[in-house]
Scaffold this active site. Structure first.
Site, short mmCIF file in Angstrom:
data_model
loop_
_atom_site.label_atom_id
_atom_site.label_comp_id
_atom_site.label_asym_id
_atom_site.label_seq_id
_atom_site.Cartn_x
_atom_site.Cartn_y
_atom_site.Cartn_z
N ASP A 58 8.69 -7.85 -12.26
CA ASP A 58 8.15 -6.91 -11.27
C ASP A 58 8.30 -5.50 -11.81
OD1 ASP A 58 7.28 -5.47 -9.18
OD2 ASP A 58 8.58 -6.41 -7.67
N HIS B 288 2.31 -6.75 -1.78
CA HIS B 288 2.89 -6.36 -3.06
C HIS B 288 2.14 -7.07 -4.17
CE1 HIS B 288 5.91 -4.54 -5.48
NE2 HIS B 288 6.47 -5.67 -5.89
N CYS C 152 2.08 -0.31 -6.51
CA CYS C 152 2.44 -1.55 -7.20
C CYS C 152 1.29 -2.16 -7.98
CB CYS C 152 3.03 -2.55 -6.23
SG CYS C 152 1.99 -2.90 -4.82
#
Lengths: 305, 657
Positions: free
Chosen positions: B472, B456, B412
């Site tokens: 995202d 994250h 991520c």
């Protein structure tokens, strides 16, 4: 109960009719090495009971009739001058035997009473400066008339305390009395009594009674009973440690006679009235409660821990 | 209090007592010994072994000066090891070594008592490291053992056996329970731990940091530690795709590492409409961030909210912290941010990632609208051959370039970083947000459990008329990451902490149950703070209690607790302690009493048995058997064995009048 004791009890039951419980108590008292006091009005069989016990146990037996003019020497014996030897010779009194029946002990003066009582406590007598041992076993079975009768010197509390038990015979019930009236002459029957035990056998049984187990829980109960008499305001004075011991010994004998080797609260309850009634007196004279009533009350009040 | 006569104090200890002392000491020190450097553990174990060996072989123990020398040497060693003699680790090491040395000069009862008490102190230091349920249980057993050891030192006559010792200690501990409860509930609480933990106590805490570079989140992902737990009011748990727990916001990029600005402007202007209510219980992480769902509608006490919607505690979070929160999911904010703020979110280092910059310029040419450009990049991530993995290849001097055009395998942070760089290069204000995404719903406890593994990173871009909008990019590459959690998003070959994947249903359930027990422990035992104490006291009727009231209440209740304990103990002394046989028999009597056959208080067992048997002939056999067993146990004294008692209790249990 061992077969010998059974035989003894049966034989006595055959003479004193309808008094099995009292007879059992009397035997327990002797097994516990205690002296026995039988209190009741004349003629209910006190003397007969004492006689029957002594004979059935195979013990030597002497009877002393206590009267107001009885002297200590009449009980203990006396030294008499012997012209042949030129010295004094001791003639032992009736106390030198296994079982002394002190009949109507409260008719004698305190002076005569105390001569017997020393013998009871010490198992020995001192006469003219010399101490003489009494035979073993040595029991006193005393009978006494209720103190309200004329011509009595009631035993002081300190002397009552030396009797392990006091029993009252009471009148027989109608059935027993009819059997008595129909039956043989008691005196003849006493003559025909056979010893069912001997001194050695009795000593052995007494030793076994000593071995009967009293658990901590049981002693708790016993102490609870004794402490109640010491604390409760209903009692003039509490039970002495001697009374505690007597209670335990009596309960042991009672348990033993029930063929057990341990004491139950029931044993204590069975012997307690006989053991403590003569040692207790109500706090207030006017209450009019007897020691027996107090003992019953005590049993009802104290819970078994 | 009378002092022990000197003769007793100087009473020499026998081997048994020294065995106990040594064992109790080792027992209490064991958790420390496992944590300490090997040389300290070895030294301590060696000293203990020497003491035990000496009991057998009876050689002379080292002289005092030698012991002093060893102590000084050990202190030197600790100084070398920890660079200090103080602080948690160094201090505890010193204590353990000193106690071990004390073992070598423990000869009399007085020494033994001293060692026992110091052992109790050592025991407490274990809580500096861990305050979990297993630790507490272990400490409890240790305390029991230490107490039994101290009791063992008190025998003057014959030794009644270890069972007696253990039993006595157990009874003492049970008697202390009321006092313990009173002290726990009423002793004035202070904010935070009772004593300030030394600085180094927080060294091992994991959590998000104020910077991010390729690979920095990977370590967190491998950690099974709990980050926080959140309990939603009325069970209104939001959907997984909305569970973005906002943490540090990273603005500045140096070509490789993103960092959070040192100073942030605070604001009182939080999004309205925060109707999602929940409670967060945050594990200590030694940083100031307080996590909340995007976007927080209020700020917790003793904390500030910043303009970029971070919640910052006044002080680093060093003990478990519980706070109530409300959030407005999907709220918009920052539409009127000024140019200075936006300028900072456009800054890129010169001559880094040139290929990305060129690509961004090309995109800008194709898409005039910012929104179109954002979706173009997301489409790129979605359609091109990008892979979401925990084990990406190492990246060199221009990480974003290499990632976007060569390796295309990333985690991520790679996606967030690359996306932000592209946005900034294309002239759209953007910044990286780190935090946690998702969490595991614990159906047993009814809360969401968020672990470090849920860490994250995502992106916020500023769009005209909309303000800051969350994007995202990871969700574009791997929608499963956001919808079903990290375990389902990663290829199975990637290493993950045990259980995260949830392969074993049974274990999974046990684990969730255990976690909810831990949660309750944290809430009610460890989390019993001044606030909760105040609430508890107001339940008792002492609202707004100051410390004076609290002291009086404490003394009164403690006095009551001690009186109760003393009453029980004195009852014991009077010898009215209940015989188990008697207790069982009482139960039997109660059963009969309920059926109309009550036993008189002064009724002997045999008399009662025969009466009861007459009244209930159907039960005669059982009544007689039970009475015989009871009489045997209580009065005969010959069958006072455990079996007879068990039999009696069994019979009475089975007795159903």
């Amino acid at each position: 109960m061992s077969s010998q004791l059974n035989a003894v009890a049966e034989q006595i039951n055959g003479i004193i009719l309808g008094k099995a419980h009292q007879i059992r108590l009397a035997i327990a008292c002797l097994l516990a090495r205690g002296h026995l006091l039988i209190e009741d009005v004349p003629g209910v069989g006190k003397t007969t009971l004492a006689h029957a016990i002594a004979t059935s146990l195979g013990l030597r037996f002497q009877r002393i009739q206590f009267t107001s003019d009885l002297l200590p020497a009449d009980i203990l014996g006396i030294s008499v001058y012997n012209r042949d030897t030129g010295g004094f010779e001791f003639h032992p009194g009736p106390v030198f035997t296994n079982v002394v029946l002190a009949d109507e002990v409260n008719r004698a003066t305190p002076r005569a009473q105390s001569a017997l009582l020393e013998a009871m406590e010490e198992n020995q007598v001192t006469i003219e400066g010399e101490t003489r041992q009494l035979p073993v076993p040595f029991f006193v079975i005393a009978t006494q008339n209720p103190s309200y009768q004329i011509g009595t010197f009631p035993l002081p509390e300190s002397q009552l305390d030396r009797f392990l038990m006091r029993i009252e015979l009471g009148y027989p019930d109608a059935e027993a009395e009819r059997a008595l009236l129909n039956g043989d002459n008691r005196r003849d029957m006493l003559q025909r009594l056979q010893p069912r035990l001997d001194a050695g056998g009795l000593a052995a049984l007494q030793l076994e009674v000593q071995q009967v187990h009293a658990s901590a829980a049981l002693l708790d109960y016993l102490q609870a009973l004794v402490n109640t008499t010491r604390r409760s305001p209903a009692f003039a004075h509490g039970l002495s440690p001697r009374a505690s011991l007597a209670l335990l010994q009596g309960a042991r004998a009672w348990a033993y006679m029930d063929d057990r080797r341990h004491v139950l609260p029931e044993d204590i309850q069975a012997v307690l009235p006989a053991v403590v009634a003569h040692r207790l007196s109500p706090a207030s004279e006017t209450a009019g409660t007897s020691g027996t009533a107090l003992a019953t009350q005590l049993l009802e009040e104290v819970a078994i821990p | 209090m009378k002092r022990l006569p000197t003769a007793l104090n100087s009473h020499p200890l026998v081997s048994r007592e020294i065995h106990w002392l040594t064992a109790a000491f080792l027992f209490a020190a064991a958790p420390h010994l496992l944590r300490m450097p090997l040389w300290i553990s070895g030294l301590v174990a060696g000293i203990a072994a020497m003491r035990l060996l000496q009991l057998r072989l009876r050689f002379a123990l080292p002289r005092k000066w030698l012991l002093a020398l060893v102590a000084v040497a050990a202190a030197g060693g600790i100084l070398l090891q920890y660079r200090t003699l103080f602080g948690r680790d160094a201090g505890v090491s010193m204590l353990v070594i000193m106690l071990a040395l004390k073992l070598l000069e423990t000869h009399t009862r007085r020494d033994g008592m001293l060692l026992g008490f110091l052992g109790c102190f050592l025991l407490v230091t274990n809580f500096l490291h861990s305050q979990t349920i297993p630790t507490a249980l272990y400490m409890l057993i240790c305390a029991w053992f230490l107490l039994a050891t101290l009791i063992g030192l008190q025998y003057t006559g014959t030794w009644p056996g270890w069972r007696h010792q253990i039993q006595r200690a157990g009874v003492l501990m049970v008697q202390a329970v009321p006092l313990m409860a009173v002290l726990f509930l009423l002793f004035p609480r202070v904010q935070g731990p009772l004593w300030g933990l030394p600085q180094d106590a927080y060294a091992g805490l994991t959590g998000l940091s104020d910077n991010m570079s390729p690979g920095s989140l990977n370590n967190l992902i491998l950690s099974y530690d709990v980050a926080f737990r959140a309990e939603f009011k009325d069970g209104r748990t939001p959907e997984a795709k909305d569970l973005y727990w906002r943490g540090p916001v990273l603005w500045d990029y140096d070509g490789r590492t993103w960092t959070a600005p040192r100073l942030t402007q605070s604001t009182e202007d939080l999004p309205a409409g925060g109707d999602l209510e929940y409670t967060v219980t945050l594990e200590p992480h030694n940083k100031r961030w307080l996590f909340a769902l995007e976007f927080p509608g209020q700020k917790p006490p003793r904390a500030i909210a910043t303009r970029d919607m971070q919640l910052l505690s006044f002080t680093p979070v060093r003990s478990r912290l519980r706070y109530e929160m409300t959030s407005a999911i999907g709220a918009a904010y920052g539409a009127d941010d000024d140019r200075m703020v936006l300028a900072r979110s456009l800054r890129l280092p010169a001559d880094s990632n040139p290929r990305a910059a060129a690509f961004a310029a090309e995109l800008r040419n194709r898409h005039r609208e910012d929104r179109d450009l954002v979706s173009a990049v997301l489409t790129l991530f979605r359609n091109e051959n990008f892979v979401y993995t925990l084990t990406p290849p190492l990246l060199g001097q221009h990480p974003v370039d290499e990632f976007l055009f060569d390796t295309r395998r990333g985690f991520c942070e790679h996606y967030a970083s690359a996306f932000t760089v592209l946005m900034r290069a294309a002239g759209i204000p953007a910044r990286v947000v780190t935090g946690y995404q998702g969490g595991e719903v614990n159906p047993v406890g009814g809360y969401i459990l968020v672990r470090q593994a849920d860490a994250h990173a995502w992106v916020e871009v500023w769009l005209e008329n909309a303000g800051w909008v969350r994007v995202d990019p990871t969700a574009a590459v791997s929608p499963a990451r956001v919808e079903r959690g990290i375990a389902s998003a990663l290829p199975r070959s990637d290493p993950l902490p045990m259980f995260v994947r949830g392969d074993f249903a049974m274990l999974q359930r046990m684990r969730l149950t255990w976690d909810s027990i831990t949660y309750s422990w944290n809430q009610w035992v460890l989390g019993y703070n001044p606030e909760r104490q105040r609430r508890f006291l107001s339940h008792l009727g002492f609202s707004e209690a100051g410390w004076q009231t609290l002291s009086v209440v404490l003394v009164v209740f403690a006095g009551m607790a001690v009186l109760i304990g003393a009453g029980l103990a004195l009852r014991d002394l009077r010898g009215v302690r209940r015989d188990p046989a008697k207790l069982a028999y009482d139960r039997f009597c109660r059963k009969l009493s309920r059926r109309g056959v009550p036993r008189g208080a002064a009724e002997g067992p045999r008399v009662f048995a025969s009466r009861a048997a007459r009244q209930r002939p159907d039960l005669a056999a059982a009544i007689n058997d039970i009475t015989t067993l009871y009489v045997g146990l209580r009065y005969a004294g010959d069958s006072g064995t455990a079996e007879a008692l068990q039999q009696l209790e069994r019979r009475i249990r089975a007795f159903k009048p």
